[in-house]
Design a protein around this motif. Structure first.
Motif, PDB file in Angstrom:
ATOM      1  N   SER A 105       0.800  -1.223   0.000  1.00 57.25           N
ATOM      2  CA  SER A 105       0.000   0.000   0.000  1.00 57.25           C
ATOM      3  C   SER A 105       0.828   1.266   0.000  1.00 57.25           C
ATOM      4  O   SER A 105       0.359   2.317  -0.397  1.00 57.25           O
ATOM      5  CB  SER A 105      -0.920   0.001   1.220  1.00 57.25           C
ATOM      6  N   GLU A 109       2.187   1.546  -6.973  1.00 58.14           N
ATOM      7  CA  GLU A 109       0.777   1.183  -6.879  1.00 58.14           C
ATOM      8  C   GLU A 109       0.350   0.100  -7.840  1.00 58.14           C
ATOM      9  O   GLU A 109      -0.747  -0.415  -7.732  1.00 58.14           O
ATOM     10  CB  GLU A 109      -0.084   2.409  -7.125  1.00 58.14           C
ATOM     11  N   THR A 258     -12.256  -1.679  -7.484  1.00 55.37           N
ATOM     12  CA  THR A 258     -11.820  -0.895  -8.631  1.00 55.37           C
ATOM     13  C   THR A 258     -10.705   0.026  -8.151  1.00 55.37           C
ATOM     14  O   THR A 258     -10.143  -0.175  -7.095  1.00 55.37           O
ATOM     15  CB  THR A 258     -13.002  -0.097  -9.231  1.00 55.37           C
ATOM     16  N   ARG A 259     -10.341   1.002  -8.945  1.00 57.54           N
ATOM     17  CA  ARG A 259      -9.494   2.114  -8.532  1.00 57.54           C
ATOM     18  C   ARG A 259     -10.135   3.382  -9.012  1.00 57.54           C
ATOM     19  O   ARG A 259     -10.756   3.370 -10.057  1.00 57.54           O
ATOM     20  CB  ARG A 259      -8.092   1.984  -9.141  1.00 57.54           C
ATOM     21  N   PRO A 260     -10.002   4.512  -8.380  1.00 56.22           N
ATOM     22  CA  PRO A 260      -9.359   4.690  -7.090  1.00 56.22           C
ATOM     23  C   PRO A 260     -10.209   4.139  -5.935  1.00 56.22           C
ATOM     24  O   PRO A 260     -11.353   3.738  -6.140  1.00 56.22           O
ATOM     25  CB  PRO A 260      -9.218   6.211  -6.995  1.00 56.22           C
ATOM     26  N   LEU A 261      -9.646   4.173  -4.745  1.00 58.41           N
ATOM     27  CA  LEU A 261     -10.278   3.589  -3.570  1.00 58.41           C
ATOM     28  C   LEU A 261     -11.678   4.144  -3.343  1.00 58.41           C
ATOM     29  O   LEU A 261     -12.599   3.410  -2.980  1.00 58.41           O
ATOM     30  CB  LEU A 261      -9.393   3.850  -2.344  1.00 58.41           C
ATOM     31  N   MET A 262     -11.852   5.447  -3.556  1.00 54.56           N
ATOM     32  CA  MET A 262     -13.155   6.066  -3.315  1.00 54.56           C
ATOM     33  C   MET A 262     -14.246   5.389  -4.135  1.00 54.56           C
ATOM     34  O   MET A 262     -15.389   5.285  -3.697  1.00 54.56           O
ATOM     35  CB  MET A 262     -13.066   7.564  -3.648  1.00 54.56           C
ATOM     36  N   ASN A 263     -13.908   4.940  -5.322  1.00 58.06           N
ATOM     37  CA  ASN A 263     -14.923   4.317  -6.172  1.00 58.06           C
ATOM     38  C   ASN A 263     -15.287   2.906  -5.713  1.00 58.06           C
ATOM     39  O   ASN A 263     -16.390   2.434  -6.003  1.00 58.06           O
ATOM     40  CB  ASN A 263     -14.469   4.318  -7.631  1.00 58.06           C
ATOM     41  N   LEU A 265     -15.738   2.214  -2.637  1.00 56.70           N
ATOM     42  CA  LEU A 265     -16.728   2.575  -1.635  1.00 56.70           C
ATOM     43  C   LEU A 265     -18.049   2.958  -2.298  1.00 56.70           C
ATOM     44  O   LEU A 265     -19.125   2.602  -1.827  1.00 56.70           O
ATOM     45  CB  LEU A 265     -16.126   3.745  -0.872  1.00 56.70           C
ATOM     46  N   ARG A 266     -17.964   3.666  -3.418  1.00 55.32           N
ATOM     47  CA  ARG A 266     -19.187   4.049  -4.128  1.00 55.32           C
ATOM     48  C   ARG A 266     -19.889   2.837  -4.709  1.00 55.32           C
ATOM     49  O   ARG A 266     -21.107   2.701  -4.623  1.00 55.32           O
ATOM     50  CB  ARG A 266     -18.840   5.011  -5.269  1.00 55.32           C
ATOM     51  N   LEU A 267     -19.122   1.960  -5.350  1.00 49.74           N
ATOM     52  CA  LEU A 267     -19.723   0.775  -5.949  1.00 49.74           C
ATOM     53  C   LEU A 267     -20.394  -0.081  -4.881  1.00 49.74           C
ATOM     54  O   LEU A 267     -21.524  -0.553  -5.057  1.00 49.74           O
ATOM     55  CB  LEU A 267     -18.654  -0.046  -6.672  1.00 49.74           C
ATOM     56  N   VAL A 299     -12.186  -2.042   4.682  1.00 50.27           N
ATOM     57  CA  VAL A 299     -11.259  -2.029   3.554  1.00 50.27           C
ATOM     58  C   VAL A 299     -10.667  -3.425   3.397  1.00 50.27           C
ATOM     59  O   VAL A 299     -10.090  -3.962   4.341  1.00 50.27           O
ATOM     60  CB  VAL A 299     -10.148  -0.993   3.785  1.00 50.27           C
ATOM     61  N   VAL A 302      -5.730  -2.855  -0.353  1.00 47.24           N
ATOM     62  CA  VAL A 302      -5.330  -1.607  -1.028  1.00 47.24           C
ATOM     63  C   VAL A 302      -3.964  -1.801  -1.670  1.00 47.24           C
ATOM     64  O   VAL A 302      -3.118  -0.907  -1.662  1.00 47.24           O
ATOM     65  CB  VAL A 302      -5.312  -0.391  -0.081  1.00 47.24           C
ATOM     66  N   TYR A 307      -8.493  -2.140  -5.801  1.00 44.95           N
ATOM     67  CA  TYR A 307      -8.713  -2.199  -4.357  1.00 44.95           C
ATOM     68  C   TYR A 307     -10.117  -2.749  -4.085  1.00 44.95           C
ATOM     69  O   TYR A 307     -10.956  -2.814  -4.988  1.00 44.95           O
ATOM     70  CB  TYR A 307      -8.593  -0.794  -3.764  1.00 44.95           C
TER      71      TYR A 307
ATOM     72  N   LEU B 106     -21.756  10.296  -2.872  1.00 46.57           N
ATOM     73  CA  LEU B 106     -22.116   9.816  -4.205  1.00 46.57           C
ATOM     74  C   LEU B 106     -22.562  10.936  -5.123  1.00 46.57           C
ATOM     75  O   LEU B 106     -23.189  10.705  -6.147  1.00 46.57           O
ATOM     76  CB  LEU B 106     -23.214   8.758  -4.114  1.00 46.57           C
ATOM     77  N   LEU B 261      -8.745   9.455  -1.228  1.00 44.52           N
ATOM     78  CA  LEU B 261      -8.978   8.632  -0.052  1.00 44.52           C
ATOM     79  C   LEU B 261      -7.781   7.750   0.267  1.00 44.52           C
ATOM     80  O   LEU B 261      -7.421   7.576   1.434  1.00 44.52           O
ATOM     81  CB  LEU B 261     -10.224   7.772  -0.291  1.00 44.52           C
ATOM     82  N   MET B 262      -7.139   7.193  -0.750  1.00 46.47           N
ATOM     83  CA  MET B 262      -6.013   6.295  -0.534  1.00 46.47           C
ATOM     84  C   MET B 262      -4.913   6.980   0.267  1.00 46.47           C
ATOM     85  O   MET B 262      -4.216   6.354   1.058  1.00 46.47           O
ATOM     86  CB  MET B 262      -5.481   5.810  -1.889  1.00 46.47           C
TER      87      MET B 262
ATOM     88  N   LEU D 115     -21.897   5.586 -10.740  1.00 44.97           N
ATOM     89  CA  LEU D 115     -21.161   5.705  -9.483  1.00 44.97           C
ATOM     90  C   LEU D 115     -21.771   6.827  -8.669  1.00 44.97           C
ATOM     91  O   LEU D 115     -21.136   7.382  -7.787  1.00 44.97           O
ATOM     92  CB  LEU D 115     -19.694   6.010  -9.751  1.00 44.97           C
TER      93      LEU D 115
END
Lengths: 319, 319, 319, 319
Positions: A105, A109, A258-263, A265-267, A299, A302, A307, B106, B261-262, D115
């Motif tokens: 991590s 990357e 997926t990447r980035p990490l925020m996505n 969480l969204r998915l 999580v 990562v 991720y 979102l 976020l990462m 998303l």
């Protein structure tokens, strides 16, 4: 219901509609032994080269060997594959872990490929001793004041998935909408993992058990072990999902990778929201407000090419 | 040790070396009542305009009014401010929550400013009834099969920080190396928050208590409430940290706040690693291996200008 | 119209409503000499310590000293400050550049703070010889087959901004909605930069001229030089913008600065879209389709706390 | 040297070692007609269903039909495939473009999958009239003051790639280390694209010509057209690269495709750096300093599952 004992003839490093190692019917049970993530078995022996499915590219190409794929007769695109994890029995009293250049991590990357001008981190190898009776792993820490650490074991399946969407083939190092190398500690004994079926037969494959792991698998490896896994596999017809879902005693959950990490969480959040609205009679806006106050996020990894994040909703709030 | 009852004369919307509302000495205790995030008090009344510190920009400029700043006589750059949260007493039996255009995990990613071509989400307002005896909040869900949800309360301070590094001033909507709007549920009664001191006097300010919140504060608001907060504040000389740290019964922890976020996760992990090496005699490589197997991560907020992640290490592994 | 010769008494490292170094009226011209990014003047001398505005934090705190702030009498919140760059005259025939630990696009992502477990890169210092007649800079490359490189100079202002929105103060190392350290090569002689006014008086400040720079300023520094800058400054009443805009012979443009990089691009694109719709009579959907086929994007910096992207629309398509 | 006229019997939507449509030798030339990205030919007719390779998943599964794959006899893992683009002849005087729900740089980030909690954007369809003599495209803008826009054409190949690394199969909507849907305007007539070979035979496939496109392909589509493409294909033995490279009259370049956007830029920069060090006798540190001052970056697409960035280094600085 049939119980199948699957003896792997070949280890695959991609999720794809490979020639099935086994054909089963919905409701059947499968017992199989998996190698550890690095390709070593219960006796610390590597798989013979002849049993490894050859892939190109030199880096990490033999991580996470999987057994399977298992072809499930009733499974068709648009179904959901319910994989009940009945048992994960560790088959070795040593777990390995490592720190690797261009992996982890806090380093480059993309696994095996630097994203940095900096020098890579040193390669380091660790051996954890497992006491399978007491269910703990211990690591010597000769250079630290603590001296040694003893960790409770909480085994789970690091890598489990089906043939991906759109006719893709993906490495067993990558998680996605087909499952894969999610490294989510919630994929453990007692849980049911729901995988969307993208190809007729589903083509389930798995391996890479972790005896224990912290959130995020920060260093890039956990306590890597071989194991004997017992699964019961059922097809839920026409219960389409977009991303892996999970259920245990306390929660329903969705996993986004997926990447980035925020996505991630969204998915995961959107998949959970869809589940609540479609199956449990929630109004979308009300579900979203409630989710925001009660969801827990975990999580998974990562470090992989993608991720993973698990979004969990307590069953206490299901009608 | 002196106990101060702080009566706010002005609510600030930035963390900065504003004229102190109170001067204390290391070890003193401060009791103060805070408004909710939207600027309403225990009686549901808004703060008078004259008590609001004026700032430019129309959007969200009056979120998270803070009391303070508190000037701590002994605090100098390079010290650590230990803020022990002795009590959070909710002072209203109604909590508000909202869904807002251009806000939330979102929707658009910059509060108050679209990052999307899409239409914004609808503005929706929710009232949670709090039963402070039974410690639960309930929300009517008229359009859902569930009908109503009852959530356990777990109050914490959403926004608490000091004057930032490099002479910056930051909004109380933003978390950073100075603390701020981290929205981390671990900042609760019984915990001690350690904030790096960047300006002589520290200039501690706080507000925005949440009665309950899911990980990530997905919709952008929690159960927003006013509260009476009791803090004991101590200066630890020369104990420099780069990011907020936290300690409770079971864990030591570090909080990273930035984007993407990462990088929150990276900042928190590295701060925790530094702590283990500097104060607890860990070898860096060994600490990193152990952390990877035992750390738990908690997502604070994923809606503010900066996101927040808490990385926690069990005290069981401290020598 | 008055021409002001501004002699700096103090160099600031934050954009904020500091005591003005100069008060002007809309339409006035200002001529001032700026230090290079590292704080050296035309004679290679550092600014006296007494002229530096002190800020906390040890790392990079004295990067990008700015002259100003300039208080513009007519400027009020909601206006646009048009800054016409009439001349950038380099005042030294040596430019410095550097590679620094924990800085640069391929190293740690937060200036001065590692985001990596890896070792930092080495600190290296480079001297470029400038031939101001021929308008070229040359660098010896003793260890490369090429031997030496000669680069055309294309000077621009790396750091220029006003007091930020919401009463914030930001370091001169950070770009944002107030301008700042955008490091966009389009901010050059002949261009007009439009900055949103967030505080009465605007508080314009600037410095950090680059004699030349590649896209992204990959290593974290460009050809850093002092310069004499001539600006004409005008207030456009009530012409609110959300982000810096720019105009030159061929294009109108908008500049977005945030993290992650993708959001810079989104902010710049949306600001440009708003401009086309509000001022040039474009239908929103049609403008978006046309933009998608004719916009050029230029990456400013990818090293600062915030990154910057310029989105440019050819004037040929303005009605 | 043989000139092959390739008549497609099947259109593929994945890059993989499919049964070759053609086998050639290094140095051969191939002429083939490609469909537009949406699957329409020179006469505006769709491909017959029987000619489409079936893949699972409902969304966008028939984007970017490719001709091929072409098996190159001499190509083996570790080689470089030099694809010289000799001619791109547009074969239709109408180009289509579209705005689609859950697609485009400012909407949901995963093609075909939201998303966002927000409503998706409207589906809109545009027809550009092409004047192939004058080399311009025109679009009516009935709702805008401008009325109509005329854009210069600059055709390039949007999607071109080989079988991916690690035995993966990837959709023709995704760019990666194998090339793919990079949508980089530099992949035009006169350029030579170098693709790393990951599977013996290389398995080159291509399609999706754009008559014109702005940087980033912001709305998710360009001026989509069918075309006749003439390529000369050569194998460079043992000239391993990690990512696609490109050469034209003025520059050498590397293309990085991943998420997040910042990592595209890193991959492209590092690949370029490796090229300079390995083939042109640059010291690594000196190359990095020089690159930072002379590299230009071009954003290919910011809409696909992976984004793409081109990093270009002027040939003037090659020894």
């Amino acid at each position: 219901m049939t119980i199948h004992h699957l003896e792997p003839q070949r280890y695959y490093y991609t999720f794809a509609p490979h020639p099935p190692a086994l054909r089963i019917r919905s409701g059947d049970m499968v017992i199989a032994e998996t190698m550890d993530a690095l390709g070593y078995d219960a006796h610390g022996q590597p798989a013979p080269q002849a049993m490894k499915h050859r892939v190109s590219g030199t880096s990490l190409r033999e991580s996470n060997p999987t057994v399977g794929p298992i072809y499930v007769e009733e499974a068709a695109e648009g179904d959901l594959l319910a994989v009940q994890i009945q048992r994960i029995r560790l088959t070795r009293d040593v777990a390995t872990s490592a720190q690797s250049a261009h992996f982890g991590s806090l380093t480059g990357e993309v696994p095996g490929l630097a994203l940095l001008y900096n020098d890579p981190v040193a390669d380091l190898h660790y051996e954890w001793q497992l006491d399978l009776e007491r269910n703990v792993g211990t690591l010597e820490l000769p250079n630290s004041r603590l001296g040694r650490a003893e960790v409770s074991l909480a085994p789970f399946i690091g890598t489990i998935g089906v043939a991906p969407r759109y006719g893709r083939a993906e490495t067993t190092l990558t998680p996605g909408e087909y499952g894969g190398n999610m490294d989510c500690a919630d994929v453990c004994e007692g849980a049911t993992l729901y995988l969307p079926v993208w190809a007729d037969g589903a083509y389930l494959a798995y391996g890479d058990v972790h005896a224990a792991q912290g959130d995020g698998e920060l260093i890039g490896t956990a306590l890597e072990v071989p194991a004997e896994i017992t699964l019961q596999i059922e097809v839920l017809k026409g219960r389409a999902a977009q991303w892996p879902r999970l259920e245990n005693q306390t929660d329903i959950a969705a996993i986004g990778s997926t990447r980035p990490l925020m996505n991630c969480l969204r998915l995961a959040s959107l998949e959970l929201l869809a589940w609540l609205v479609d199956d449990y009679g929630f109004d979308r806006a009300e579900a979203w407000q409630l989710m925001s106050q009660v969801v827990t996020l975990r999580v998974g990894n990562v470090v992989d090419p993608n991720y993973s994040v698990v979004a969990r909703f307590p069953k206490a709030y299901l009608p």
